[in-house]
Design an enzyme around this catalytic site. Sequence first.
Site, PDB file in Angstrom:
ATOM      1  N   LYS A  69       0.063   5.405  -6.030  1.00 31.42           N
ATOM      2  CA  LYS A  69      -0.918   5.404  -7.116  1.00 31.42           C
ATOM      3  C   LYS A  69      -1.852   6.616  -7.012  1.00 31.42           C
ATOM      4  O   LYS A  69      -2.114   7.315  -7.981  1.00 31.42           O
ATOM      5  CB  LYS A  69      -1.675   4.069  -7.046  1.00 31.42           C
ATOM      6  N   CYS A  89       0.825  -1.204   0.000  1.00 31.82           N
ATOM      7  CA  CYS A  89       0.000   0.000   0.000  1.00 31.82           C
ATOM      8  C   CYS A  89       0.863   1.259   0.000  1.00 31.82           C
ATOM      9  O   CYS A  89       0.686   2.164  -0.815  1.00 31.82           O
ATOM     10  CB  CYS A  89      -0.924  -0.035   1.213  1.00 31.82           C
ATOM     11  N   CYS A 129      -1.615   1.737  -3.062  1.00 32.37           N
ATOM     12  CA  CYS A 129      -2.596   2.812  -2.847  1.00 32.37           C
ATOM     13  C   CYS A 129      -1.990   4.217  -2.846  1.00 32.37           C
ATOM     14  O   CYS A 129      -2.472   5.106  -3.540  1.00 32.37           O
ATOM     15  CB  CYS A 129      -3.309   2.633  -1.509  1.00 32.37           C
ATOM     16  N   HIS A 180     -27.182  20.893  -1.612  1.00 29.69           N
ATOM     17  CA  HIS A 180     -27.291  21.457  -2.949  1.00 29.69           C
ATOM     18  C   HIS A 180     -26.324  22.608  -3.142  1.00 29.69           C
ATOM     19  O   HIS A 180     -26.150  23.416  -2.216  1.00 29.69           O
ATOM     20  CB  HIS A 180     -28.738  21.947  -3.155  1.00 29.69           C
ATOM     21  N   GLU A 212      -6.676   1.810 -13.577  1.00 24.31           N
ATOM     22  CA  GLU A 212      -6.122   2.991 -12.903  1.00 24.31           C
ATOM     23  C   GLU A 212      -4.849   3.476 -13.591  1.00 24.31           C
ATOM     24  O   GLU A 212      -4.685   4.674 -13.851  1.00 24.31           O
ATOM     25  CB  GLU A 212      -5.826   2.661 -11.434  1.00 24.31           C
ATOM     26  N   TYR A 244      -8.910  -3.503 -11.758  1.00 25.64           N
ATOM     27  CA  TYR A 244      -8.843  -2.109 -11.327  1.00 25.64           C
ATOM     28  C   TYR A 244      -7.443  -1.524 -11.447  1.00 25.64           C
ATOM     29  O   TYR A 244      -7.282  -0.347 -11.779  1.00 25.64           O
ATOM     30  CB  TYR A 244      -9.430  -1.931  -9.915  1.00 25.64           C
ATOM     31  N   GLU A 291     -25.958  14.636  -3.933  1.00 21.61           N
ATOM     32  CA  GLU A 291     -27.368  14.765  -3.538  1.00 21.61           C
ATOM     33  C   GLU A 291     -28.278  13.861  -4.379  1.00 21.61           C
ATOM     34  O   GLU A 291     -29.371  13.506  -3.969  1.00 21.61           O
ATOM     35  CB  GLU A 291     -27.844  16.222  -3.608  1.00 21.61           C
TER      36      GLU A 291
HETATM   37  C1  LIG Z   1      -1.019  -0.967  -7.696  1.00 16.53           C
HETATM   38  C2  LIG Z   1      -1.862  -1.258  -6.477  1.00 16.53           C
HETATM   39  C3  LIG Z   1      -2.800  -0.331  -6.066  1.00 16.53           C
HETATM   40  C4  LIG Z   1      -3.578  -0.566  -4.946  1.00 16.53           C
HETATM   41  N1  LIG Z   1      -4.498   0.367  -4.592  1.00 16.53           N
HETATM   42  C5  LIG Z   1      -5.279   0.161  -3.513  1.00 16.53           C
HETATM   43  C6  LIG Z   1      -6.215   1.136  -3.108  1.00 16.53           C
HETATM   44  O1  LIG Z   1      -6.362   2.188  -3.739  1.00 16.53           O
HETATM   45  N2  LIG Z   1      -6.961   0.890  -2.000  1.00 16.53           N
HETATM   46  C7  LIG Z   1      -6.822  -0.270  -1.279  1.00 16.53           C
HETATM   47  O2  LIG Z   1      -7.511  -0.428  -0.284  1.00 16.53           O
HETATM   48  N3  LIG Z   1      -5.944  -1.225  -1.648  1.00 16.53           N
HETATM   49  C8  LIG Z   1      -5.165  -1.035  -2.745  1.00 16.53           C
HETATM   50  N4  LIG Z   1      -4.242  -1.976  -3.099  1.00 16.53           N
HETATM   51  C9  LIG Z   1      -4.168  -3.228  -2.327  1.00 16.53           C
HETATM   52  C10 LIG Z   1      -3.389  -3.042  -1.025  1.00 16.53           C
HETATM   53  O3  LIG Z   1      -2.134  -2.477  -1.304  1.00 16.53           O
HETATM   54  C11 LIG Z   1      -3.242  -4.392  -0.330  1.00 16.53           C
HETATM   55  O4  LIG Z   1      -4.517  -4.968  -0.183  1.00 16.53           O
HETATM   56  C12 LIG Z   1      -2.590  -4.271   1.038  1.00 16.53           C
HETATM   57  O5  LIG Z   1      -1.326  -3.671   0.949  1.00 16.53           O
HETATM   58  C13 LIG Z   1      -2.470  -5.662   1.664  1.00 16.53           C
HETATM   59  O6  LIG Z   1      -1.807  -5.584   2.886  1.00 16.53           O
HETATM   60  P1  LIG Z   1      -1.069  -6.857   3.478  1.00 16.53           P
HETATM   61  O7  LIG Z   1      -0.665  -6.486   4.865  1.00 16.53           O
HETATM   62  O8  LIG Z   1      -1.880  -8.075   3.279  1.00 16.53           O
HETATM   63  O9  LIG Z   1       0.239  -7.062   2.564  1.00 16.53           O
HETATM   64  P2  LIG Z   1       1.371  -6.070   2.086  1.00 16.53           P
HETATM   65  O10 LIG Z   1       1.018  -4.659   2.296  1.00 16.53           O
HETATM   66  O11 LIG Z   1       1.715  -6.477   0.697  1.00 16.53           O
HETATM   67  O12 LIG Z   1       2.598  -6.383   3.044  1.00 16.53           O
HETATM   68  C14 LIG Z   1       3.292  -7.592   3.015  1.00 16.53           C
HETATM   69  C15 LIG Z   1       4.710  -7.350   3.493  1.00 16.53           C
HETATM   70  O13 LIG Z   1       5.320  -8.595   3.789  1.00 16.53           O
HETATM   71  C16 LIG Z   1       6.681  -8.554   3.377  1.00 16.53           C
HETATM   72  N5  LIG Z   1       7.113  -9.934   3.190  1.00 16.53           N
HETATM   73  C17 LIG Z   1       6.645 -10.849   2.295  1.00 16.53           C
HETATM   74  N6  LIG Z   1       7.200 -12.039   2.501  1.00 16.53           N
HETATM   75  C18 LIG Z   1       8.064 -11.896   3.551  1.00 16.53           C
HETATM   76  C19 LIG Z   1       8.922 -12.782   4.253  1.00 16.53           C
HETATM   77  N7  LIG Z   1       8.997 -14.082   3.956  1.00 16.53           N
HETATM   78  N8  LIG Z   1       9.676 -12.284   5.278  1.00 16.53           N
HETATM   79  C20 LIG Z   1       9.613 -10.969   5.621  1.00 16.53           C
HETATM   80  N9  LIG Z   1       8.787 -10.088   5.006  1.00 16.53           N
HETATM   81  C21 LIG Z   1       8.018 -10.556   3.988  1.00 16.53           C
HETATM   82  C22 LIG Z   1       6.644  -7.731   2.104  1.00 16.53           C
HETATM   83  O14 LIG Z   1       7.920  -7.189   1.814  1.00 16.53           O
HETATM   84  C23 LIG Z   1       5.602  -6.672   2.451  1.00 16.53           C
HETATM   85  O15 LIG Z   1       6.188  -5.526   3.006  1.00 16.53           O
HETATM   86  C24 LIG Z   1      -3.416  -1.765  -4.210  1.00 16.53           C
HETATM   87  C25 LIG Z   1      -2.471  -2.703  -4.600  1.00 16.53           C
HETATM   88  C26 LIG Z   1      -1.702  -2.449  -5.715  1.00 16.53           C
HETATM   89  C27 LIG Z   1      -0.669  -3.469  -6.147  1.00 16.53           C
END
Ligand SMILES: Cc1cc2nc3c(=O)[nH]c(=O)nc-3n(C[C@H](O)[C@H](O)[C@H](O)COP(=O)(O)OP(=O)(O)OC[C@H]3O[C@@H](n4cnc5c(N)ncnc54)[C@H](O)[C@@H]3O)c2cc1C
Length: 466
Positions: free
Chosen positions: A51, A43, A48, A444, A185, A181, A449
Amino acid sequence: MSNFDCDLFVIGAGSGGVRAGRMAAQRGARVVVAEAGALGGTCVNVGCIPKKLYSYAAYFGEWAEQSHGFGWVGEAPRFDWAVLKQRRAAEIKRLNGVYEGLLHGAGVQLLRGWARVVDEHTVAVDCAGGEQRLTAQHILLATGGAPEKSGLPGDAWAKSSDDMFDLDPFPKRLVVVGGGYIACEFASIFRGLGAEVTLVHRGTHLLRGFDQEMAVFLTGEMRKKGVKVCLETTVTEAERQGGIQRLRLSNGQTLEADAVLHATGRRARTEGLGLEALGIALNKDGTVPVDDRLQTRVPSIHALGDLVGRKALTPVALAEAMYLVDRLFGPVAGKLVRQPIDYDLVPTAVFTHPNVGTVGLSEEAARRAYPKLRVYRAEFKALQHTLSESTERTLMKLLVDDASDRVVGLHMVGHDAGEVVQGFAVAMQGGLTKAVFDRTLGIHPTGAEEFVTMREVLRVVEAEKP
Ligand SMILES: Cc1cc2nc3c(=O)[nH]c(=O)nc-3n(C[C@H](O)[C@H](O)[C@H](O)COP(=O)(O)OP(=O)(O)OC[C@H]3O[C@@H](n4cnc5c(N)ncnc54)[C@H](O)[C@@H]3O)c2cc1C
């Protein structure tokens, strides 16, 4: 306090992992978080936030053109891609620091490196100084997802969404492959920033899973803004000469592009996590199976966010984290334990130009869920565009269960639809009926609205008798 090294070991400091780690520590738990990449996860770093910053940037060109209708004269300023990239990078770095501060402030120990689960209570982290092993009463997998290779022609040279923020040079001609999406975007953003953009999608509609009428309407609006959208079309061949890629499409067209984005799907990040040895078999789509309480088949191991893929959105990962921490460590004093999330009422926006905002069921899903559905619809030109000379139009739609009068779906394509729909999502979470919408006065003159002034039923849809 347990006899383990810590009470909670979180793998992944993204949206879900940071929230869970911080909240558990605030409840007195001893928490360790491991992160292999930048703090804040998808994110903050490649999702997010950057973007949306780029989406704001893309609006200024459009607004400069529209300003002439309001009496602003003279040339629009020139866009400098290098400045935007540099300013975004600085802001993301600041946010990485904020996340680090939040974890430290809550007393969470942060380990930098790849982590894997060794057994049901042990995690090994590949840190710079060597492997560290810690035992934990609970292990939380919050490793998120990553763009998946498309396997399409030209895949080897194609960019993923992760690469789009730092492209060098700015692509004058961009081809986006995909219809979800993220594809839509990036198509809107790069078009707004001045690229010639073609979006190639194999399906009949963009935005599968969203209300189809809204998706068709959005396609028209994107086309008006200059995105060339090719539906029911695939890339059949790709070649590269110098920095230029040539794509042949199934519709016979040949496209030349300076960059090609493959936004065809994302996959849960499970490689090297050690799940197989624990007997945790993945779902068909690669996500980690959990029960309603976010527990894997191993009672001490939990998972959330994009890794479990219920709804791959930041607020969902955050809500799952808060639910899980309440379940494992109890709520904050004086507060009730959070309930599992209602995945049917997750509001969301697509930051295309114009935006899509949506909460509840699409008409297609509502038709399956309710025997009789009333559909309300308003399509109009926003007041701003009476002078701007833009041909942009807004579409709003309400779906109402006829038996209970409850609003079960609310959709908008139009300026700031995400901002508009957020408030209405509260009403829907409260189970409000169309009669309550009808009693609410409008503000309005706003576009929003229209949601409380829709009186005419457009159509009544009855479920087919089996
Ligand atoms: C281009 C794009 C646009 C998006 N726009 C939106 C939006 O507008 N609104 C919205 O709500 N959502 C959006 N999302 C989705 C949102 O980013 C994700 O749903 C959210 O980040 C998920 O959070 P998470 O904690 O599951 O995983 P993540 O945020 O992906 O975090 C996972 C973390 O784990 C770490 N990791 C992975 N494996 C290991 C390991 N073995 N050891 C140590 N660290 C590890 C990674 O490096 C990462 O930092 C977007 C996604 C993308 C790709």
